[in-house]
Design a protein around this motif. Structure first.
Motif, PDB file in Angstrom:
ATOM      1  N   ARG A 195       0.710  -1.142   0.075  1.00 16.49           N
ATOM      2  CA  ARG A 195       0.136  -0.115   0.026  1.00 16.49           C
ATOM      3  C   ARG A 195       1.066   1.210   0.042  1.00 16.49           C
ATOM      4  O   ARG A 195       0.472   2.264  -0.728  1.00 16.49           O
ATOM      5  CB  ARG A 195      -0.732  -0.193   1.501  1.00 16.49           C
ATOM      6  N   LEU A 196       1.870   1.270   0.913  1.00 11.46           N
ATOM      7  CA  LEU A 196       2.896   2.445   0.835  1.00 11.46           C
ATOM      8  C   LEU A 196       3.474   2.534  -0.631  1.00 11.46           C
ATOM      9  O   LEU A 196       3.552   3.523  -1.258  1.00 11.46           O
ATOM     10  CB  LEU A 196       3.984   2.046   1.757  1.00 11.46           C
TER      11      LEU A 196
ATOM     12  N   ALA B  32       0.593   4.327  -2.773  1.00  7.00           N
ATOM     13  CA  ALA B  32       0.773   5.546  -2.447  1.00  7.00           C
ATOM     14  C   ALA B  32       1.816   6.213  -2.946  1.00  7.00           C
ATOM     15  O   ALA B  32       1.846   7.460  -3.486  1.00  7.00           O
ATOM     16  CB  ALA B  32       0.819   5.631  -0.941  1.00  7.00           C
TER      17      ALA B  32
ATOM     18  N   ALA C   5      -2.803   9.500  -2.435  1.00  6.64           N
ATOM     19  CA  ALA C   5      -1.742   9.179  -1.473  1.00  6.64           C
ATOM     20  C   ALA C   5      -1.943   9.445  -0.314  1.00  6.64           C
ATOM     21  O   ALA C   5      -1.648   8.633   0.563  1.00  6.64           O
ATOM     22  CB  ALA C   5      -0.418   9.989  -2.121  1.00  6.64           C
ATOM     23  N   SER C   6      -2.584  10.638  -0.174  1.00  6.77           N
ATOM     24  CA  SER C   6      -2.882  11.034   1.338  1.00  6.77           C
ATOM     25  C   SER C   6      -4.076   9.993   1.788  1.00  6.77           C
ATOM     26  O   SER C   6      -4.242   9.832   2.911  1.00  6.77           O
ATOM     27  CB  SER C   6      -3.573  12.612   1.433  1.00  6.77           C
TER      28      SER C   6
ATOM     29  N   VAL D 259      -2.275   6.751   3.159  1.00  7.93           N
ATOM     30  CA  VAL D 259      -1.493   7.189   4.294  1.00  7.93           C
ATOM     31  C   VAL D 259      -2.588   7.213   5.421  1.00  7.93           C
ATOM     32  O   VAL D 259      -2.443   6.674   6.452  1.00  7.93           O
ATOM     33  CB  VAL D 259      -0.955   8.279   3.966  1.00  7.93           C
ATOM     34  N   ARG D 260      -3.712   8.061   5.207  1.00  4.44           N
ATOM     35  CA  ARG D 260      -4.434   8.035   6.138  1.00  4.44           C
ATOM     36  C   ARG D 260      -5.291   6.659   6.809  1.00  4.44           C
ATOM     37  O   ARG D 260      -5.545   6.352   7.915  1.00  4.44           O
ATOM     38  CB  ARG D 260      -5.913   9.118   5.895  1.00  4.44           C
TER      39      ARG D 260
ATOM     40  N   LEU E 178      -3.708   3.875   6.406  1.00  2.79           N
ATOM     41  CA  LEU E 178      -2.794   2.964   7.071  1.00  2.79           C
ATOM     42  C   LEU E 178      -2.616   3.469   8.451  1.00  2.79           C
ATOM     43  O   LEU E 178      -2.433   2.635   9.436  1.00  2.79           O
ATOM     44  CB  LEU E 178      -1.453   3.160   6.230  1.00  2.79           C
ATOM     45  N   ALA E 179      -2.602   4.758   8.535  1.00  3.01           N
ATOM     46  CA  ALA E 179      -2.337   5.488   9.951  1.00  3.01           C
ATOM     47  C   ALA E 179      -3.674   4.772  10.688  1.00  3.01           C
ATOM     48  O   ALA E 179      -3.462   4.544  11.993  1.00  3.01           O
ATOM     49  CB  ALA E 179      -2.384   6.838  10.052  1.00  3.01           C
TER      50      ALA E 179
END
Length: 71
Positions: A33-34, A37, A55-56, A59-60, A62-63
């Motif tokens: 996933r990274l 992104a 991308a954002s 990342v959101r 995943l966080a």
């Protein structure tokens, strides 16, 4: 010695409630996933009309997915 070596591979996965292979699967998924992104962000840098929020968003997600792991 063997037990100490085994702990090197199981201590961290155990701390987040996973087996070695379960943690491996999650880490591989997370890394993919990274990578996705990163590709979206690099493409967006050259062609700003593409992947405007991809991308954002990844990342959101995943966080959020990792925020409370192991607690």
């Amino acid at each position: 010695m063997t037990a100490r070596l085994a702990r090197l591979f199981t201590a961290h996965p155990g701390s987040v409630g996973e087996s070695y292979f379960g943690h491996m699967r999650f880490a591989l998924w997370f890394g993919s996933r990274l990578t996705l992104a990163a590709g979206a962000a690099l493409t967006h840098a050259l062609l700003p009309f593409l992947f405007e929020t991809t991308a954002s968003r990844i990342v959101r997600e995943l966080a959020e997915r990792t925020h409370n792991r192991g607690r």
